[in-house]
Scaffold this motif. Sequence first.
Motif, PDB file in Angstrom:
ATOM      1  N   MET A   1       2.134  -9.407   0.936  1.00 26.68           N
ATOM      2  CA  MET A   1       2.626  -9.724  -0.400  1.00 26.68           C
ATOM      3  C   MET A   1       1.913  -8.881  -1.457  1.00 26.68           C
ATOM      4  SD  MET A   1       2.877 -13.851   0.101  1.00 26.68           S
ATOM      5  CE  MET A   1       3.502 -14.296  -1.525  1.00 26.68           C
ATOM      6  N   LYS A   2       0.619  -8.652  -1.278  1.00 26.19           N
ATOM      7  CA  LYS A   2      -0.116  -7.796  -2.215  1.00 26.19           C
ATOM      8  C   LYS A   2       0.462  -6.382  -2.221  1.00 26.19           C
ATOM      9  CE  LYS A   2      -4.513 -10.266  -1.744  1.00 26.19           C
ATOM     10  NZ  LYS A   2      -5.899 -10.194  -1.214  1.00 26.19           N
ATOM     11  N   MET A   3       0.806  -5.867  -1.029  1.00 24.31           N
ATOM     12  CA  MET A   3       1.374  -4.528  -0.974  1.00 24.31           C
ATOM     13  C   MET A   3       2.764  -4.500  -1.601  1.00 24.31           C
ATOM     14  SD  MET A   3       0.824  -1.430  -0.428  1.00 24.31           S
ATOM     15  CE  MET A   3      -0.793  -1.604   0.358  1.00 24.31           C
ATOM     16  N   ARG A   4       3.513  -5.590  -1.505  1.00 23.07           N
ATOM     17  CA  ARG A   4       4.806  -5.667  -2.193  1.00 23.07           C
ATOM     18  C   ARG A   4       4.615  -5.579  -3.712  1.00 23.07           C
ATOM     19  NH1 ARG A   4       9.145  -8.111   1.003  1.00 23.07           N
ATOM     20  NH2 ARG A   4       8.345  -8.578   3.089  1.00 23.07           N
ATOM     21  N   VAL A   5       3.550  -6.209  -4.208  1.00 21.22           N
ATOM     22  CA  VAL A   5       3.256  -6.113  -5.637  1.00 21.22           C
ATOM     23  C   VAL A   5       2.963  -4.667  -6.016  1.00 21.22           C
ATOM     24  CG1 VAL A   5       1.721  -6.854  -7.512  1.00 21.22           C
ATOM     25  CG2 VAL A   5       2.357  -8.469  -5.711  1.00 21.22           C
ATOM     26  N   SER A   6       2.195  -3.985  -5.166  1.00 21.81           N
ATOM     27  CA  SER A   6       1.876  -2.574  -5.421  1.00 21.81           C
ATOM     28  C   SER A   6       3.140  -1.716  -5.451  1.00 21.81           C
ATOM     29  CB  SER A   6       0.911  -2.061  -4.347  1.00 21.81           C
ATOM     30  OG  SER A   6       0.522  -0.736  -4.601  1.00 21.81           O
ATOM     31  N   LEU A   7       4.068  -1.984  -4.527  1.00 19.57           N
ATOM     32  CA  LEU A   7       5.332  -1.249  -4.515  1.00 19.57           C
ATOM     33  C   LEU A   7       6.165  -1.568  -5.751  1.00 19.57           C
ATOM     34  CD1 LEU A   7       6.406  -1.579  -0.766  1.00 19.57           C
ATOM     35  CD2 LEU A   7       5.649   0.496  -1.924  1.00 19.57           C
TER      36      LEU A   7
ATOM     37  N   ASP B   1      -0.347   6.944   0.269  1.00 17.58           N
ATOM     38  CA  ASP B   1      -1.465   7.334   1.122  1.00 17.58           C
ATOM     39  C   ASP B   1      -1.827   6.187   2.061  1.00 17.58           C
ATOM     40  OD1 ASP B   1      -3.619   8.529   2.288  1.00 17.58           O
ATOM     41  OD2 ASP B   1      -4.859   8.614   0.473  1.00 17.58           O
ATOM     42  N   GLU B   2      -1.206   6.152   3.228  1.00 14.53           N
ATOM     43  CA  GLU B   2      -1.428   5.124   4.252  1.00 14.53           C
ATOM     44  C   GLU B   2      -1.362   3.708   3.667  1.00 14.53           C
ATOM     45  OE1 GLU B   2      -4.157   5.993   7.550  1.00 14.53           O
ATOM     46  OE2 GLU B   2      -5.014   7.519   6.233  1.00 14.53           O
ATOM     47  N   PRO B   3      -0.295   3.380   2.963  1.00 12.89           N
ATOM     48  CA  PRO B   3      -0.253   2.091   2.271  1.00 12.89           C
ATOM     49  C   PRO B   3      -0.212   0.881   3.188  1.00 12.89           C
ATOM     50  CG  PRO B   3       1.900   3.136   2.208  1.00 12.89           C
ATOM     51  CD  PRO B   3       0.940   4.153   2.758  1.00 12.89           C
ATOM     52  N   PHE B   4       0.220   1.061   4.440  1.00 15.96           N
ATOM     53  CA  PHE B   4       0.364  -0.095   5.331  1.00 15.96           C
ATOM     54  C   PHE B   4      -0.695  -0.120   6.431  1.00 15.96           C
ATOM     55  CE2 PHE B   4       5.099   0.853   4.411  1.00 15.96           C
ATOM     56  CZ  PHE B   4       4.983   0.300   3.139  1.00 15.96           C
ATOM     57  N   ALA B   5      -1.701   0.739   6.334  1.00 15.51           N
ATOM     58  CA  ALA B   5      -2.669   0.895   7.421  1.00 15.51           C
ATOM     59  C   ALA B   5      -3.464  -0.370   7.703  1.00 15.51           C
ATOM     60  CB  ALA B   5      -3.628   2.046   7.106  1.00 15.51           C
ATOM     61  N   ALA B   6      -3.739  -1.172   6.676  1.00  6.05           N
ATOM     62  CA  ALA B   6      -4.589  -2.347   6.863  1.00  6.05           C
ATOM     63  C   ALA B   6      -3.812  -3.592   7.290  1.00  6.05           C
ATOM     64  CB  ALA B   6      -5.355  -2.641   5.571  1.00  6.05           C
ATOM     65  N   LEU B   7      -2.499  -3.472   7.429  1.00  3.65           N
ATOM     66  CA  LEU B   7      -1.675  -4.636   7.751  1.00  3.65           C
ATOM     67  C   LEU B   7      -1.549  -4.830   9.257  1.00  3.65           C
ATOM     68  CD1 LEU B   7       1.215  -4.017   5.179  1.00  3.65           C
ATOM     69  CD2 LEU B   7      -0.836  -5.445   4.886  1.00  3.65           C
ATOM     70  N   ASP B   8      -1.302  -6.066   9.670  1.00  5.62           N
ATOM     71  CA  ASP B   8      -1.048  -6.320  11.089  1.00  5.62           C
ATOM     72  C   ASP B   8       0.293  -5.691  11.481  1.00  5.62           C
ATOM     73  OD1 ASP B   8       1.209  -8.528  11.143  1.00  5.62           O
ATOM     74  OD2 ASP B   8      -0.192  -9.147   9.585  1.00  5.62           O
ATOM     75  N   GLU B   9       0.502  -5.541  12.769  1.00  8.07           N
ATOM     76  CA  GLU B   9       1.660  -4.796  13.265  1.00  8.07           C
ATOM     77  C   GLU B   9       2.986  -5.386  12.779  1.00  8.07           C
ATOM     78  OE1 GLU B   9       3.506  -3.187  17.546  1.00  8.07           O
ATOM     79  OE2 GLU B   9       1.662  -4.379  17.488  1.00  8.07           O
ATOM     80  N   PHE B  10       3.105  -6.710  12.812  1.00  9.97           N
ATOM     81  CA  PHE B  10       4.351  -7.359  12.400  1.00  9.97           C
ATOM     82  C   PHE B  10       4.606  -7.132  10.910  1.00  9.97           C
ATOM     83  CE2 PHE B  10       6.604 -11.101  10.728  1.00  9.97           C
ATOM     84  CZ  PHE B  10       7.768 -11.033  11.487  1.00  9.97           C
ATOM     85  N   THR B  11       3.575  -7.344  10.080  1.00 11.85           N
ATOM     86  CA  THR B  11       3.733  -7.156   8.640  1.00 11.85           C
ATOM     87  C   THR B  11       3.999  -5.700   8.316  1.00 11.85           C
ATOM     88  OG1 THR B  11       2.216  -9.007   8.249  1.00 11.85           O
ATOM     89  CG2 THR B  11       2.644  -7.544   6.391  1.00 11.85           C
ATOM     90  N   ARG B  12       3.342  -4.826   9.034  1.00 13.35           N
ATOM     91  CA  ARG B  12       3.533  -3.387   8.813  1.00 13.35           C
ATOM     92  C   ARG B  12       4.977  -2.985   9.063  1.00 13.35           C
ATOM     93  NH1 ARG B  12      -0.858   1.069  10.652  1.00 13.35           N
ATOM     94  NH2 ARG B  12       0.178   2.964   9.869  1.00 13.35           N
TER      95      ARG B  12
ATOM     96  N   ASN C   1       7.580  -4.897   8.868  1.00 14.69           N
ATOM     97  CA  ASN C   1       8.385  -5.461   7.782  1.00 14.69           C
ATOM     98  C   ASN C   1       8.264  -4.624   6.512  1.00 14.69           C
ATOM     99  OD1 ASN C   1       9.462  -7.594   9.221  1.00 14.69           O
ATOM    100  ND2 ASN C   1       7.855  -9.044   8.622  1.00 14.69           N
ATOM    101  N   MET C   2       7.061  -4.138   6.226  1.00 16.31           N
ATOM    102  CA  MET C   2       6.863  -3.336   5.017  1.00 16.31           C
ATOM    103  C   MET C   2       7.564  -1.979   5.123  1.00 16.31           C
ATOM    104  SD  MET C   2       5.441  -5.225   2.855  1.00 16.31           S
ATOM    105  CE  MET C   2       5.364  -3.904   1.647  1.00 16.31           C
ATOM    106  N   GLN C   3       7.639  -1.440   6.314  1.00 19.28           N
ATOM    107  CA  GLN C   3       8.391  -0.190   6.500  1.00 19.28           C
ATOM    108  C   GLN C   3       9.860  -0.404   6.143  1.00 19.28           C
ATOM    109  OE1 GLN C   3       7.627   0.828  10.587  1.00 19.28           O
ATOM    110  NE2 GLN C   3       5.451   1.175  10.235  1.00 19.28           N
ATOM    111  N   MET C   4      10.420  -1.520   6.599  1.00 20.53           N
ATOM    112  CA  MET C   4      11.812  -1.824   6.273  1.00 20.53           C
ATOM    113  C   MET C   4      11.980  -2.102   4.785  1.00 20.53           C
ATOM    114  SD  MET C   4      13.331  -1.328   9.093  1.00 20.53           S
ATOM    115  CE  MET C   4      12.031  -0.083   9.364  1.00 20.53           C
TER     116      MET C   4
END
Length: 275
Positions: free
Chosen positions: A163-169, A183-194, A196-199
């Motif tokens: 959700m924090k990364m969604r705010v950043s987007l 710059d590697e915006p999803f690197a710290a997320l777990d695989e499932f969340t990552r 979802n964030m790609q989509m």
Amino acid sequence: MTAITDPTTDAPLTTAAVARIPADPTAGRAPRSNTPVIEFRQVQKTYDNGFQAVAPFDLSVAAGEIVTIVGPSGCGKTTVIRMAAGLSSVSGGELVRTTEQLAYVFQDPTLLAWRSVRSNVELVAKLKGVDKATRSAAATAAIEAVGLGAFERSLPRQLSGGMKMRVSLARAITSAPELMMMDEPFAALDEFTRANMQMELLRLWRLNAFGAMFITHSISEAVTLGHRIVVMAARPGRIARVIDSPSPPTLDDAPRDLDALAATAAVVSELLSEA
């Protein structure tokens, strides 16, 4: 005072127009032209101590194109994107941008802990002097676009990592960028969340059709998101190969050839093993 503009026309985006940003992920705008939004022409980076971080580097990103850059640690990926954003100087060659409508998304969401979701999303526009009504309408549209309408009063500590990364987007798209640098915006997320964030990123791209440079260590992420995949080698950082996706993302979210993407991932993996 800085106005938010429509990247398809360069016309000022009124409060009413911002509020009409479509919610339908298949309603994305086509790229304005084939003109590159950024070009690297033999660009290189050498630090004062003589260390060459990036060897002569040639690359262009077209309007509406996502270019992913993948490579081992220390290959100069972040240096390249920082030069693109003007955060690091160029030592040689020429870097040409045809737009100043830029957005930069870092690996960390970089949210202010004492500001609500809405306040964080509005911050960049506020600092640019965008009037309150316009930035409020842009923030509303962006927050709804990333699915956080019910959380706009929440503080960052009340949000999950995704959700924090969604705010950043959301904050990034309020400026209607023609070039998004990530710059590697999803690197710290777990695989499932990552995943979802790609989509989520592709959905936002369909709505806004921005050009993007996306840095990643993940082969699957590079292949999933990229129209072209840049494979870098290290010491000094250089392009090993640029691969056109056999089944790139499309504005109408057409089905993709998963077998072809898997084969491309295998090629990227092989190139990186030789880098």
